[in-house]
Structures are given as structure tokens and as C-alpha cells.
Design a protein around this motif. Structure first.
Motif, PDB file in Angstrom:
ATOM      1  N   GLY A  19       0.794  -1.225   0.000  1.00 17.28           N
ATOM      2  CA  GLY A  19       0.000   0.000   0.000  1.00 17.28           C
ATOM      3  C   GLY A  19       0.828   1.278   0.000  1.00 17.28           C
ATOM      4  O   GLY A  19       0.270   2.374  -0.001  1.00 17.28           O
ATOM      5  N   LEU A  20       2.148   1.162   0.023  1.00 22.93           N
ATOM      6  CA  LEU A  20       2.971   2.377   0.142  1.00 22.93           C
ATOM      7  C   LEU A  20       3.252   3.002  -1.219  1.00 22.93           C
ATOM      8  O   LEU A  20       3.323   2.300  -2.230  1.00 22.93           O
ATOM      9  N   GLN A  24       7.480   6.564   0.035  1.00 27.86           N
ATOM     10  CA  GLN A  24       7.348   5.867   1.327  1.00 27.86           C
ATOM     11  C   GLN A  24       8.149   4.569   1.297  1.00 27.86           C
ATOM     12  O   GLN A  24       8.868   4.239   2.244  1.00 27.86           O
ATOM     13  N   ALA A  41       2.699  17.246   6.295  1.00 26.86           N
ATOM     14  CA  ALA A  41       1.526  16.800   7.069  1.00 26.86           C
ATOM     15  C   ALA A  41       0.738  15.763   6.271  1.00 26.86           C
ATOM     16  O   ALA A  41       0.547  15.917   5.058  1.00 26.86           O
ATOM     17  N   GLY A  42       0.299  14.720   6.950  1.00 27.09           N
ATOM     18  CA  GLY A  42      -0.592  13.742   6.331  1.00 27.09           C
ATOM     19  C   GLY A  42       0.050  12.884   5.257  1.00 27.09           C
ATOM     20  O   GLY A  42      -0.635  12.238   4.469  1.00 27.09           O
ATOM     21  N   THR A  43       1.386  12.854   5.198  1.00 26.56           N
ATOM     22  CA  THR A  43       2.040  12.077   4.145  1.00 26.56           C
ATOM     23  C   THR A  43       2.379  10.673   4.625  1.00 26.56           C
ATOM     24  O   THR A  43       3.102   9.937   3.965  1.00 26.56           O
ATOM     25  N   GLY A  44       1.910  10.334   5.819  1.00 27.62           N
ATOM     26  CA  GLY A  44       2.031   8.952   6.273  1.00 27.62           C
ATOM     27  C   GLY A  44       3.336   8.622   6.972  1.00 27.62           C
ATOM     28  O   GLY A  44       3.830   7.507   6.859  1.00 27.62           O
ATOM     29  N   LYS A  45       3.866   9.572   7.748  1.00 23.85           N
ATOM     30  CA  LYS A  45       5.146   9.263   8.393  1.00 23.85           C
ATOM     31  C   LYS A  45       4.992   8.170   9.443  1.00 23.85           C
ATOM     32  O   LYS A  45       5.880   7.359   9.618  1.00 23.85           O
ATOM     33  N   THR A  46       3.821   8.126  10.088  1.00 29.23           N
ATOM     34  CA  THR A  46       3.596   7.070  11.073  1.00 29.23           C
ATOM     35  C   THR A  46       3.613   5.727  10.355  1.00 29.23           C
ATOM     36  O   THR A  46       4.225   4.767  10.805  1.00 29.23           O
ATOM     37  N   ARG A  47       2.942   5.687   9.208  1.00 27.20           N
ATOM     38  CA  ARG A  47       2.892   4.433   8.463  1.00 27.20           C
ATOM     39  C   ARG A  47       4.293   4.014   8.015  1.00 27.20           C
ATOM     40  O   ARG A  47       4.659   2.847   8.071  1.00 27.20           O
ATOM     41  N   GLN A 267       6.064  21.914  11.010  1.00 28.71           N
ATOM     42  CA  GLN A 267       5.194  21.521  12.129  1.00 28.71           C
ATOM     43  C   GLN A 267       5.922  21.576  13.475  1.00 28.71           C
ATOM     44  O   GLN A 267       5.506  20.923  14.428  1.00 28.71           O
ATOM     45  N   PHE A 299      -2.172  11.832   2.082  1.00 27.95           N
ATOM     46  CA  PHE A 299      -3.243  10.831   2.033  1.00 27.95           C
ATOM     47  C   PHE A 299      -4.446  11.241   2.874  1.00 27.95           C
ATOM     48  O   PHE A 299      -5.312  10.434   3.134  1.00 27.95           O
ATOM     49  N   ARG A 300      -4.440  12.446   3.366  1.00 20.14           N
ATOM     50  CA  ARG A 300      -5.481  12.850   4.302  1.00 20.14           C
ATOM     51  C   ARG A 300      -6.513  13.792   3.667  1.00 20.14           C
ATOM     52  O   ARG A 300      -7.703  13.514   3.698  1.00 20.14           O
ATOM     53  N   GLY A 563      -0.838  15.600  14.977  1.00 22.47           N
ATOM     54  CA  GLY A 563      -0.812  14.171  14.646  1.00 22.47           C
ATOM     55  C   GLY A 563      -2.197  13.560  14.448  1.00 22.47           C
ATOM     56  O   GLY A 563      -2.305  12.408  14.068  1.00 22.47           O
ATOM     57  N   GLU A 565      -6.462  13.720  13.028  1.00 21.13           N
ATOM     58  CA  GLU A 565      -7.197  14.172  11.838  1.00 21.13           C
ATOM     59  C   GLU A 565      -8.688  13.962  12.040  1.00 21.13           C
ATOM     60  O   GLU A 565      -9.106  13.072  12.797  1.00 21.13           O
ATOM     61  N   ARG A 604      -5.169  19.366   9.676  1.00 16.93           N
ATOM     62  CA  ARG A 604      -5.868  18.292  10.408  1.00 16.93           C
ATOM     63  C   ARG A 604      -7.142  17.862   9.696  1.00 16.93           C
ATOM     64  O   ARG A 604      -7.741  16.848  10.041  1.00 16.93           O
TER      65      ARG A 604
END
Ligand SMILES: Nc1ncnc2c1ncn2[C@@H]1O[C@H](COP(=O)(O)OP(=O)(O)OP(=O)(O)O)[C@@H](O)[C@H]1O
Length: 678
Positions: A19-20, A24, A41-47, A267, A299-300, A563, A565, A604
Motif C-alpha cells: 500500500g505504500l 514511502q 503533514a498527512g504524508t504517512g510518516k507514522t505508516r 510543524q 493521504f489525508r 498528529g 485528523e 488536520r
């Protein structure tokens, strides 16, 4: 696959990687050279971070060899549980060393307490710091009302800024608190005293934890062992690190082997705690072989929301966010309101309208710069019966009664903890600050007859109550089984609760919640330290939140929303003086930080973003009698930014329709007593 006991399934990881997007994936598949992921922001750093962890496990890395550092407990546990799902082996993920900087520092410090000359580690939280400094300030000529003296909170702030920016306290005063320059010598003397007192009593505040951890990492012997423990160090939100944290990370990974940091310079919102986005940029230069991966696919949010975010985005990395979502979406709305009341009504209207259109309350949030900005809105929400939870502002653990119970745990675990004695003593009838100081000293000095001595030295009216508290607490000690210890403390605090808080019945449940959580621990000392290190913010974190089945709206400060949304975000009070905050208006550094906060707030929103701008605001945020004065829209809402927004003007601002209001029939009647004069 090597690594014996770890059973990471290739299929699970392959699914996660499928899915990346290419950028990523590049970050996830990167080898062991230093890696900097600049993630908008929202680019999936956690993922990306979690997928990287899962990928390492799949490649045979033992979980114990991975250290994952984050800024909040929530982020740490979210990442570890996602990694567990991705790699299909929950137990392997649990073995990863992970947590907030302070929590990991605490573990390292507790493990090496002897090297630091400490018998035990007692962590004090920011409110205890205030109490301790308060206890000592009188001895430095900082009591009295003849001249304006720095408050204890300011003095604690000076100490913390000095440490977090590695700057002499005197320079911090000169540059940031110039009005306190006359007392600079006394403040410096007080802070030395504070430092020595902590050492004497075996207390560490949150800054001390980082200092001690940094010293251990720098120590040739301990440092070498710590470096040998972890091959992979991954750091989230690197834009928020301060110099001490940089030293810890660099100390653990001097050549950058196995180091991954993720961050976004736009941020960075903790400059006031000594953080600097500059550290992220410096890291790229610090390791000549560092690889920089830029994540710009968002992705948000919808593209119109991102267009606005890109327009206001500050920062040197110049990331431009592009929406991954195919559908175009509506432009953000700029809602002009008349005043704070109109703003509150309009927000409530729009929340309900969105709700009717299918966006549940829990998918909506109202974000604000400062907790007090929502005073009018909270009234409006209550009137309309819209349930909400508020995050940020005063945390649950900062509430007085909760702190009383924690103080009682602390004096049992460390009888030399003068601050906690002081707190408990001031809860007794007829014990003022001066007697509390003297009695705390007697109890903390730990003589054999300290209980009798303290009761004898107490004001006559306080003796019975104090004797009862001390005898309840005296029946247990640090070796008592945790449930009994907790019960004794709960019994000792109960009469204090009833005597000090008129609304004690409401507060009892909070204490029961903590007592229950504490009684279930095997190690109360760690539990208490954890509360100081990473406090829970709402009572709901302890126990089941009330009305779990209800739908509720989130109200949050922007800091606490980092962090997170929501489908719909309502950004309250985008006015100069509120956002940017009036405290930042005179400083370019402060203004830059506010601009980043604004960016965090905008990013957010997933689908709908409403920005509210009242044209009049009360002079005091919460007083209902306050005068209203003209308020300007936020300077961050520049012409080009507004051009990307849909403008809406509320009826209260629109020109009044030409109706003769005098003839309208009254809705509220006031003639109930007219009969009296019949
Ligand atoms: N490759 C992907 N495909 C689909 N959705 C993704 C992908 N990567 C991330 N997402 C989704 O995008 C959203 C944002 O991701 P995440 O929270 O990790 O972003 P972030 O970079 O941490 O954001 P911020 O810095 O703004 O907090 C989440 O809902 C996440 O599930």
C-alpha cells in the motif's frame, strides 16, 4: 530468516508494503545509512516508521535491537501496535524498546541509578517543581509584594529554558524576561538551591531525566553499553527535539548507522520548550552520507485544503503537498462572524448541519490556539445539548485532588519528598504555608520521632487531623503490598478531600479511578513516575469514559491536535491576538512558531475546513461582562490565502434587514408580577 523466536510473516509485511507509494517505500526499504525522512503533514510518516520497523523484523532484526523514540505515549503505543499488526507477531513488537524520550530516559536512568549516585529515582512533575521552588523562594528574598517579583512559574520556566536550550539562566532572563533582570542574582541563587535540594532528596524533574540520560550516553563505559544495545534508532517528530534530545540521539548513533529520523520543519511547535526545527536540517549536514527522502503525497486531505496549507506553509524544506484523493472537494470556508457569541452560535449551527449531512460528531473537531478561547462555544454547546470532550488546557493530573493522592503515594515511596509532604500538609485545616514549610522539613528529614515531632510543632487546631493522616500513612511503607499501600493512602486523603473541596462527591470518582489503576500495578514507583513523565489528559484515560455509546465532538488546542485528523475541522478565532497569540506579536521567533501552529491546524482536516473570524472580541476571554473591541483577521490569512477560500458572512454581520423590530411580539414575557399592582 534469522532471529529464531520471531515469527514475522512475510505475507503480512508484503501486504503492508504493497500500500505504500514509491517515496514511502524508498524510506522503508532504505539500508542502515543515516536516513532523514522529511514528511509533510498527512504524508504517512507514522505508516512509514511502522512499516520500517515491520520490515526490519522481517529481515531478521531482533526486536530488542530496535529503539523507537516518540513525543507522546499515544504515538509510541499506536506505532507499536500498528507494527504488531503489520508484522503479524504482536509479541515481537512488544519486545521493541519504545516510548517517549522522557519514558526511555527514565528507564535508562533508573537502570543506572547507582552510576549517578542515586539510591532510587523519584520523578517530580512540572507542578511539583512549582511547589518545590515555592517552598524555597522565601529564603532568597523573593517573597513580598513591594516590587513586582517573578512568579514561581516564571522562575521554573527560566530554569527549564536554560536547560533545554543549554543557555545560562542569566542570559535567558536578559533575553526573554528582561523585566526580571533586577532579581537575576536572587533567581540564579534560588535555582542553585533548587538543584541542590533535588539532589539531597533524590528527586529528578523532567529536565533532569534528560540531563542524566545524556550524561549516561556520554559516559565512555555506560554509553558504549547503551550503543551496543540498539542497532536501530528511529525517531518520530524530530522537528520537536531540543539540544539535550539531539545529544542523546547523536550519542546513541554517532556515525548515523541505523538511524532514521522523521520530521517536518513546518510543524515544529515546541520552540517554547527549547525545540528547534533547525536540528532536522542540521542532521542532514551532520552525516555526509545521510539520505533525504521527501514525502509530499498527502493521504489525508482534499486538494483545495492542501492548496491553502501550501500557501501558508513556512519552513526551509519547501514541501508541497499533493492530494492522493481523486475527488476534488470543496474549498475551505472563511466564515466572518460579528463577535464571539455569533462565532459560537455559527459553529454550533455548522456542526449540526454537518451532522445532519452525515458527519458524526466524533468526526468533527473545533481547534483553538488557547483553551480559554472556547468559553462562549462551550456554553452554546451545552445549551444545544451537543456533547463534547475537551483536550489540552488543564490536564486531569493537574487537578488538585488527583495530585493530593499522588502526593500521598510519593511520601510513602520516598519519605524525603518534601514537596509532597508540603502539599499534603497545606491540605490540613489551620496549616498555613509557613507552618507547612517547617513541618515538611521535619517529616522529610526522617528522624525516628518525626511524626510525633511534626504533630507537636503543628498549630494546635491542626494537630488532631494531622495526627490522623500521619498515623494512616505511617501504617505502610514502600515494602507494603501495592493494594494495601494504595488503600492506606486513599483513606488518608479522603478526609482531606471532604474538607477542601465543596464538590468532593464529584471528585471521589476520579480518586477511585486512580486508586484502582494504581492498585493493579506491580511497581507503584514506576506508575507514579510515569504519571509525572507522560500524564494522561482526561479522566477517560483512566476508566471507561462516560457514555461511551454517545457520539461526541472534540474540542482541542492545536498543540493537542498534533498528529490527529478529522473529517471536518472548525478553526475557532483566526484573529490577530488569538492566532497568532498576542504574546507572540512582538517577536519574530514567536510569530514563526505561530505560523507553524496555523499550518498544523489547517492540515488536520480531511474533507471540510471552516475558519472562523469574528470582527469583535471580548477583552477578557472568559468574562461574560467583558467589553468587546474590534478584532482583525489573522495576518496568516493573506490575500493569496483568502483567494483560495470560500467566503461566508453570517446573518449577524450582514446588513440588518429593514424590519421594524419594535413591533415584534416579545418572546419572553416579563409581566408575571403585574398582578401585584392590580
Ligand atoms: N500509502 C498510503 N495509502 C493510503 N493511505 C495512507 C498511506 N500512507 C498514509 N495513509 C493515511 O494518511 C493519513 C495520514 O497518515 P499519518 O497520520 O501517518 O500522517 P502523518 O505524516 O503522521 O501526518 P501529520 O504529520 O500531519 O500528523 C492516515 O489516515 C493514514 O492512514
Amino acid at each position: 530468516m534469522s532471529g529464531g523466536l520471531v515469527t514475522v510473516t512475510c505475507v503480512a509485511v508484503c501486504d503492508a508494503l504493497a500500500g505504500l507509494d514509491p517515496a514511502q517505500l524508498e524510506a522503508v526499504e532504505h539500508g542502515d545509512g543515516p536516513l532523514v525522512v522529511a514528511a509533510g503533514a498527512g504524508t504517512g510518516k507514522t505508516r512509514v516508521l511502522t512499516a520500517r520497523v515491520a520490515r526490519l523484523l522481517e529481515a531478521g532484526v531482533m526486536p530488542e535491537r530496535i529503539l523507537l523514540l516518540t513525543f507522546t505515549r499515544r504515538a509510541a503505543s499506536a506505532m507499536l501496535s500498528r507494527a504488531a499488526v503489520m508484522c503479524g507477531d504482536a509479541r515481537a513488537a512488544q519486545r521493541i524498546a519504545g516510548g517517549t524520550f522522557h519514558a526511555v530516559a527514565h528507564r535508562i536512568v533508573a537502570e543506572h541509578a547507582q552510576h549517578l549516585g542515586l539510591a532510587d529515582v523519584t520523578v517530580i512533575d512540572p507542578d511539583d517543581v512549582i511547589d518545590l521552588i515555592d517552598l524555597l523562594r522565601g529564603e532568597h528574598g523573593l517573597d513580598g509584594t513591594e516590587v513586582r517579583l517573578p512568579t514561581t512559574r516564571t522562575i521554573a520556566e527560566i530554569a527549564s529554558r536554560a536547560i533545554n536550550t543549554v543557555t545560562p539562566a542569566r542570559v535567558v532572563i536578559e533575553e526573554q524576561f528582561p523585566w526580571a533582570l533586577e532579581q537575576a542574582d536572587q533567581v540564579a541563587g534560588l535555582l542553585r538551591h533548587y538543584r541542590d535540594r533535588k539532589r539531597e532528596r533524590g528527586l529528578l524533574d523532567l529536565d533532569d531525566l534528560l540531563i542524566a540520560c545524556r550524561a549516561l550516553v556520554a559516559d565512555p563505559d555506560v554509553g558504549a553499553r547503551l550503543r551496543a544495545r540498539w542497532d536501530w534508532v528511529l525517531v518520530d517528530e524530530y522537528q520537536d527535539v531540543n539540544q539535550l534530545q539531539v545529544d542523546i540521539v547523536r550519542g546513541l548513533s554517532p556515525d548515523g548507522r541505523g538511524l532514521t529520523v522523521v520530521g517536518d520543519d513546518a510543524q515544529a511547535i515546541y520552540a517554547f520548550r527549547g525545540a528547534s526545527a533547525g536540528h532536522l536540517l542540521e542532521l542532514i549536514d551532520a552525516y555526509p552520507d545521510a539520505t533525504l527522502v521527501r514525502l509530499e503525497r498527502n493521504f489525508r486531505s482534499t486538494q483545495p485544503i492542501l492548496d491553502l496549507a501550501n500557501q501558508v506553509r513556512p519552513g526551509a524544506l519547501r514541501l508541497r503537498l499533493v492530494a492522493d484523493r481523486p475527488q476534488p472537494g470543496a474549498r475551505p470556508t472563511l466564515v466572518s462572524c460579528r463577535n464571539a457569541d455569533d462565532e459560537a452560535r455559527t459553529i454550533a449551527d455548522r456542526i449540526l448541519a454537518a451532522h445532519v449531512d452525515g458527519t458524526p460528531l466524533h468526526s468533527q473537531a473545533v481547534l483553538m490556539r488557547t483553551g480559554s478561547h472556547s468559553a462562549q462555544l462551550e456554553v452554546e454547546l451545552k445549551v444545544r445539548g451537543i456533547p463534547f470532550h475537551k483536550f489540552g488546557g488543564i490536564g486531569y493530573l493537574q487537578t488538585s485532588h488527583v495530585r493530593d493522592l499522588l502526593a500521598s503515594f510519593r511520601v510513602i515511596l520516598n519519605p524525603a519528598d518534601e514537596v509532597s509532604w508540603y502539599r499534603l500538609l497545606t491540605r490540613h485545616r489551620a496549616v498555613g504555608k509557613t507552618s507547612a514549610r517547617a513541618l515538611a522539613r521535619i517529616l522529610a528529614d526522617g528522624g525516628v520521632d518525626r511524626t510525633t515531632d511534626a504533630v507537636a510543632a503543628a498549630p494546635a487546631k491542626a494537630r488532631t487531623g494531622l495526627a490522623s493522616t500521619l498515623s494512616l500513612l505511617g501504617a505502610v511503607d514502600a515494602t507494603t503490598a501495592v493494594p494495601q499501600l494504595v488503600e492506606a493512602c486513599r483513606n488518608a486523603v479522603d478526609p482531606l478531600l471532604r474538607a477542601n473541596y465543596p464538590d468532593w462527591h464529584r471528585r471521589v470518582t476520579d480518586l477511585d479511578g486512580i486508586a484502582q489503576a494504581a492498585a493493579g500495578q506491580t511497581d507503584l514507583r514506576t506508575f507514579v513516575s510515569e504519571q509525572a513523565i507522560d500524564p494522561v489528559n482526561v479522566a477517560g484515560d483512566w476508566a471507561k469514559p462516560p457514555h461511551l455509546d454517545e457520539d461526541w465532538l472534540t474540542l482541542s488546542t492545536i498543540h493537542s491536535a498534533k498528529g490527529l485528523e478529522w473529517d471536518t475541522v472548525h478553526l475557532l478565532r483566526a484573529n490577530d491576538g488569538a492566532m497568532p497569540s498576542d504574546m507572540a506579536l512582538s517577536s519574530p521567533v514567536g510569530l514563526a512558531e505561530e505560523e507553524r501552529l496555523f499550518y498544523v491546524a489547517l492540515t488536520r482536516a480531511r474533507d471540510t475546513l471552516d475558519v472562523y473570524v469574528p470582527s469583535q472580541l471580548p477583552t477578557h476571554p472568559t468574562a461574560f461582562t467583558a467589553k468587546h473591541v474590534t478584532a482583525k483577521p489573522s495576518r496568516f490569512l493573506t490575500e493569496p490565502a483568502r483567494a483560495l477560500m470560500e467566503s461566508v458572512i453570517t446573518a449577524a454581520v450582514s446588513p440588518e434587514p429593514a424590519v421594524n423590530r419594535a413591533v415584534a411580539a416579545p418572546r419572553v414575557r416579563t409581566d408575571a408580577f403585574d398582578e401585584l399592582f392590580a
